[in-house]
Design a protein around this motif. Structure first.
Motif, PDB file in Angstrom:
ATOM      1  N   LEU A 128      -1.949 -12.962  -8.748  1.00  0.00           N
ATOM      2  CA  LEU A 128      -2.717 -12.368  -9.839  1.00  0.00           C
ATOM      3  C   LEU A 128      -3.993 -11.715  -9.313  1.00  0.00           C
ATOM      4  O   LEU A 128      -4.333 -10.589  -9.712  1.00  0.00           O
ATOM      5  N   LEU A 129      -4.696 -12.387  -8.410  1.00  0.00           N
ATOM      6  CA  LEU A 129      -5.896 -11.797  -7.816  1.00  0.00           C
ATOM      7  C   LEU A 129      -5.571 -10.508  -7.061  1.00  0.00           C
ATOM      8  O   LEU A 129      -6.302  -9.511  -7.173  1.00  0.00           O
ATOM      9  N   ILE A 130      -4.479 -10.539  -6.311  1.00  0.00           N
ATOM     10  CA  ILE A 130      -4.073  -9.353  -5.553  1.00  0.00           C
ATOM     11  C   ILE A 130      -3.797  -8.195  -6.500  1.00  0.00           C
ATOM     12  O   ILE A 130      -4.244  -7.065  -6.288  1.00  0.00           O
ATOM     13  N   ARG A 131      -3.052  -8.474  -7.579  1.00  0.00           N
ATOM     14  CA  ARG A 131      -2.697  -7.427  -8.545  1.00  0.00           C
ATOM     15  C   ARG A 131      -3.920  -6.905  -9.298  1.00  0.00           C
ATOM     16  O   ARG A 131      -4.062  -5.703  -9.490  1.00  0.00           O
ATOM     17  N   LEU A 132      -4.781  -7.815  -9.744  1.00  0.00           N
ATOM     18  CA  LEU A 132      -5.946  -7.395 -10.518  1.00  0.00           C
ATOM     19  C   LEU A 132      -6.957  -6.632  -9.670  1.00  0.00           C
ATOM     20  O   LEU A 132      -7.597  -5.699 -10.157  1.00  0.00           O
ATOM     21  N   ALA A 133      -7.104  -7.022  -8.418  1.00  0.00           N
ATOM     22  CA  ALA A 133      -8.025  -6.305  -7.533  1.00  0.00           C
ATOM     23  C   ALA A 133      -7.506  -4.902  -7.265  1.00  0.00           C
ATOM     24  O   ALA A 133      -8.281  -3.947  -7.190  1.00  0.00           O
TER      25      ALA A 133
END
Length: 184
Positions: free
Chosen positions: A136-141
């Motif tokens: 999720l962090l990878i996608r949102l960043a």
């Protein structure tokens, strides 16, 4: 040391401080409700770490470091193993400190294999939670260069979880045997 690395250390130390304080309050001081409240504070530490890590990556546009990835692992493991670790500490505190309660169980044979498998399945759940958070962090960043280390940590953790599962399954093939008294 980064702020996130410091928070991981503080969360881990805080986790065990709250457990020790909860057990001492519960058993030595006889205040069961207060002891339970102190034990229940451990998820608050997880929430603080989750917010700080997310804020650092998404709001500060910080380049992810290994500390951010380890924070995700810590969160997944803490959420899935937290209750089990508290139960483990509670059993040993009652037996070794209070001199009450049954001796902690040593497991052998298929009982040990089942116990290890349940731990490995919890590890897989921790991987799903922590890995899902990393993903999720990878996608949102939305910036692969900013989050490259998170993807690498996710790959390594996937390998570790698979090895853990394979090892626990091996106990069904080669069960742990009780040590025999060779002095006879």
């Amino acid at each position: 040391m980064s702020v996130i690395a410091f928070l991981i250390i503080a969360a881990e130390v805080g986790f065990w401080v709250f457990i020790a304080a909860g057990l001492v309050t519960r058993y030595l001081l006889g205040k069961k409700r207060l002891g339970l409240l102190l034990l229940a504070m451990t998820p608050v530490l997880d929430l603080i770490l989750l917010i700080a890590t997310t804020y650092d990556i998404l709001a500060n546009d910080a380049t992810a470091t290994a500390a951010h990835g380890i924070a995700a692992i810590y969160l997944g493991v803490s959420l899935t193993f937290g209750k089990r670790m508290i139960r483990w500490a509670d059993e040993r505190f009652r037996y070794h400190i209070m001199k009450k309660g049954p001796r902690p169980v040593k497991r052998y044979g298929y009982d040990h294999a089942r116990h290890e498998l349940s731990g490995s399945l919890l590890h897989v759940l921790a991987w799903v939670l922590g890995g899902g958070y990393l993903f999720l962090l990878i996608r949102l960043a939305g910036n692969p260069e900013q989050t490259e280390v998170l993807l690498q940590i996710l790959k390594v953790w996937t390998l570790v979880a698979a090895i853990d599962l394979a090892l626990s399954l091996s106990y069904f093939i080669w069960p742990r045997k009780a040590k025999t008294d060779s002095a006879r």
